[in-house]
Design an enzyme around this catalytic site. Structure first.
Site, PDB file in Angstrom:
ATOM      1  N   GLY A 227      -0.390  -6.678  -2.788  1.00 57.99           N
ATOM      2  CA  GLY A 227      -0.325  -6.874  -1.346  1.00 57.99           C
ATOM      3  C   GLY A 227       0.898  -7.689  -0.991  1.00 57.99           C
ATOM      4  N   GLU A 268      -1.314  -7.764  -9.557  1.00 57.48           N
ATOM      5  CA  GLU A 268      -0.841  -6.421  -9.934  1.00 57.48           C
ATOM      6  C   GLU A 268       0.272  -5.943  -9.016  1.00 57.48           C
ATOM      7  OE1 GLU A 268      -4.376  -4.341  -9.069  1.00 57.48           O
ATOM      8  OE2 GLU A 268      -5.397  -4.964 -10.887  1.00 57.48           O
ATOM      9  N   PRO A 269       1.364  -6.664  -8.951  1.00 60.96           N
ATOM     10  CA  PRO A 269       2.419  -6.252  -8.027  1.00 60.96           C
ATOM     11  C   PRO A 269       3.189  -5.031  -8.529  1.00 60.96           C
ATOM     12  CG  PRO A 269       3.140  -8.132  -9.328  1.00 60.96           C
ATOM     13  CD  PRO A 269       1.714  -7.864  -9.731  1.00 60.96           C
ATOM     14  N   GLY A 270       3.492  -4.145  -7.599  1.00 62.76           N
ATOM     15  CA  GLY A 270       4.390  -3.044  -7.896  1.00 62.76           C
ATOM     16  C   GLY A 270       5.649  -3.249  -7.071  1.00 62.76           C
ATOM     17  N   ARG A 307       8.645   8.265   1.151  1.00 62.22           N
ATOM     18  CA  ARG A 307       8.056   7.206   1.981  1.00 62.22           C
ATOM     19  C   ARG A 307       8.433   7.269   3.462  1.00 62.22           C
ATOM     20  NH1 ARG A 307       8.418   2.313   1.698  1.00 62.22           N
ATOM     21  NH2 ARG A 307       6.264   1.685   1.626  1.00 62.22           N
ATOM     22  N   TYR A 311       4.920   7.660   5.224  1.00 59.20           N
ATOM     23  CA  TYR A 311       4.401   6.392   5.764  1.00 59.20           C
ATOM     24  C   TYR A 311       5.178   5.918   6.987  1.00 59.20           C
ATOM     25  CZ  TYR A 311       2.350   5.807   1.053  1.00 59.20           C
ATOM     26  OH  TYR A 311       1.665   5.955  -0.120  1.00 59.20           O
ATOM     27  N   CYS A 337      13.778  22.159   3.681  1.00 57.61           N
ATOM     28  CA  CYS A 337      13.390  22.927   4.853  1.00 57.61           C
ATOM     29  C   CYS A 337      12.079  22.402   5.423  1.00 57.61           C
ATOM     30  CB  CYS A 337      13.312  24.408   4.508  1.00 57.61           C
ATOM     31  SG  CYS A 337      14.950  25.039   4.117  1.00 57.61           S
ATOM     32  N   GLU A 338      12.142  21.185   5.890  1.00 65.13           N
ATOM     33  CA  GLU A 338      11.061  20.471   6.570  1.00 65.13           C
ATOM     34  C   GLU A 338      11.800  19.430   7.394  1.00 65.13           C
ATOM     35  OE1 GLU A 338       7.665  20.732   6.119  1.00 65.13           O
ATOM     36  OE2 GLU A 338       7.652  22.010   4.344  1.00 65.13           O
ATOM     37  N   TYR A 365       7.880   3.531  -5.533  1.00 65.29           N
ATOM     38  CA  TYR A 365       7.367   4.739  -4.882  1.00 65.29           C
ATOM     39  C   TYR A 365       8.499   5.655  -4.428  1.00 65.29           C
ATOM     40  CZ  TYR A 365       3.531   1.505  -5.108  1.00 65.29           C
ATOM     41  OH  TYR A 365       2.618   0.585  -5.578  1.00 65.29           O
TER      42      TYR A 365
HETATM   43  C1  LIG Z   1      -0.878   0.509  -5.959  1.00 64.36           C
HETATM   44  C2  LIG Z   1      -1.650  -0.572  -6.555  1.00 64.36           C
HETATM   45  C3  LIG Z   1      -1.059  -1.824  -6.775  1.00 64.36           C
HETATM   46  C4  LIG Z   1       0.357  -2.160  -6.401  1.00 64.36           C
HETATM   47  O1  LIG Z   1       0.580  -2.268  -5.035  1.00 64.36           O
HETATM   48  P1  LIG Z   1       2.023  -2.724  -4.487  1.00 64.36           P
HETATM   49  O2  LIG Z   1       1.903  -2.655  -3.026  1.00 64.36           O
HETATM   50  O3  LIG Z   1       3.040  -1.776  -5.006  1.00 64.36           O
HETATM   51  O4  LIG Z   1       2.290  -4.092  -4.984  1.00 64.36           O
HETATM   52  C5  LIG Z   1      -1.838  -2.770  -7.409  1.00 64.36           C
HETATM   53  N1  LIG Z   1      -3.122  -2.521  -7.782  1.00 64.36           N
HETATM   54  C6  LIG Z   1      -3.715  -1.335  -7.576  1.00 64.36           C
HETATM   55  C7  LIG Z   1      -5.100  -1.110  -8.029  1.00 64.36           C
HETATM   56  C8  LIG Z   1      -3.010  -0.324  -6.942  1.00 64.36           C
HETATM   57  O5  LIG Z   1      -3.602   0.850  -6.733  1.00 64.36           O
END
Ligand SMILES: *Cc1c(COP(=O)(O)O)cnc(C)c1O
Length: 409
Positions: A227, A268-270, A307, A311, A337-338, A365
């Site tokens: 988050g 769990e940061p992405g 994205r 989004y 072609c969109e 992403y």
């Molecule tokens: C996608 C996801 C994340 C990562 O979210 P970010 O917004 O990229 O930080 C972490 N945990 C779970 C379970 C997810 O599905």
């Protein structure tokens, strides 16, 4: 990426030169930024037993996974295939958390066989799991605390209509299933979506999870998911992880004391780790004036970066080839072609046909959501590490498109 006297650079390397060497379109990542973000989050919790499980789905390239593994990160995966990629990249099974949703029980069993930790997100699977493994295989449970994270509705996952997690209102049922099957619950998890604005929301969510944790005796882990918000444009509100560390760290330590055990705090940061570290470099194919706008048509589209279209995400765009040019208003569009608009009414330094544009915040992403729509090939990926640009994924070729096809005529 920074603008220097030598033009736009990443890790001291000129972006234009990298584009020349590897061709376009190109995903370009900065290892230093990735590692920096990882360590920044770690250092924000100096007194907490914190573990960062990098969310693989944001950017799954093996070199990126190994880079983070070498820093000491764990991995959060959402499919058995991501788990296997993690293992190939060198993660130990015990450092991988598998948080699937709506998968068949066979996939859960496969996860157990691989030795990774399952994070179970519905009661039906929890029942099956307990029935099969009893107390022999510890697991985590994903709770939906119904705390809205704000932000775009498609990236909120904590609301009441969400398919994710087991509702906190089902806690009595969870406890029944756990008790009846003697399940060893190792951790509690929540992930409220991908856009939590401030520390207060995080702490409120944590408090809700602590309330649930009081109902379980053998916990080792509290996992607060992600988050973390990063800037996609100037003046965006971002998560102040240092502030979060101070406030949440304190609350967490107090909870551990009350619980009588030093628990691990997982995140769990992405996006926080990879978003700002990457950009998509594209070439301007045409400048097209219509009665309403000046379109910049580039050699990429929703097939490479979804994205903005999926989004309505804002991605900053800069003209790498003409950093000193007069600023003019353009609408940047793809070649699919969109209607695949990267950005409306953007002020860019004058764009000429052939100019290279960088679409920023494409580390997360970006490539991982790319497709072959319109039978377009996926771009190459390059990582700048120790001031060197290294190819980490080859550009696709026509053979990649036909490889698994069987023409029966
Ligand atoms: C996608 C996801 C994340 C990562 O979210 P970010 O917004 O990229 O930080 C972490 N945990 C779970 C379970 C997810 O599905």
């Amino acid at each position: 990426m920074e603008l220097t006297s030598k033009g736009y650079c990443i890790g001291g390397q000129q972006v234009e030169k990298i584009a020349e060497e590897f061709g376009l379109p190109l995903y370009l990542y900065d290892a230093q930024k990735i590692v920096g973000q990882y360590n920044r989050l770690l250092k924000s919790f100096p007194n907490t037993n914190i573990k960062i499980k990098y969310a693989a789905k944001s950017l799954t390239n093996l070199s990126i996974l190994s880079l983070l593994k070498n820093e000491g990160a764990g991995l959060d995966v959402v499919s058995i295939e991501e788990a296997k990629l993690g293992l190939i990249a060198g993660f130990k099974p015990e450092d991988i958390l598998f948080t699937p949703n709506c998968v068949a029980f066979e996939e859960v069993e496969e996860g157990v066989k691989l030795g990774i930790t399952l994070n179970i997100d519905n009661i039906s699977i929890l029942e099956h799991f307990g029935d099969k493994y009893g107390n022999t295989v510890p697991c985590c449970i994903r709770i939906n605390p119904h705390i809205s994270a704000g932000g775009h509705s498609k990236i909120q996952v904590g609301h009441i209509d969400s398919k994710f997690g087991i509702s906190i209102f089902q806690l009595p049922h969870i406890k029944r299933v756990v008790k009846a099957n003697d399940i060893k619950v190792r951790g509690l998890h929540m992930h409220s979506g991908s856009d939590i604005l401030d520390s207060e929301v995080f702490i409120r969510a944590a408090q809700v999870l602590f309330d649930v944790a009081r109902e379980f005796q053998d916990l080792e882990v509290i996992d607060l998911g992600s988050g973390f918000k990063v800037a996609y444009q100037e003046n965006d509100v971002t998560t102040n992880v240092e502030d979060l560390g101070k406030k949440l760290g304190k609350v967490f330590e107090a909870f551990c004391k009350e619980y009588g055990k030093e628990l691990e705090l997982w995140f769990e940061p992405g996006k926080f780790i990879t978003s700002e570290a990457g950009c998509l470099l594209v070439k301007t194919n045409v400048i097209k004036q219509t009665p309403s706008a000046v379109f910049v048509g580039v050699d990429s589209g929703m097939n490479h970066l979804l994205r903005p279209m999926m989004y309505d995400a804002y991605h900053d765009i800069v003209n790498i080839s003409n950093p000193k040019g007069t600023q003019r208003i353009y609408t940047v569009v793809g070649y699919i072609c969109e209607t695949d608009t990267f950005g409306w009414d953007r002020k860019l330094n004058e764009v000429r046909e052939g100019d290279i544009l960088a679409i920023k915040n494409a580390g997360s992403y970006g490539f991982s959501m790319s497709s072959n729509y319109n039978s377009r090939l996926k771009p190459a990926e390059v990582l700048v590490v120790n001031n060197q640009a290294k190819l980490i994924r080859k550009r696709e070729t026509i053979e990649d498109l036909t490889r698994n096809q069987i023409n029966i005529f």
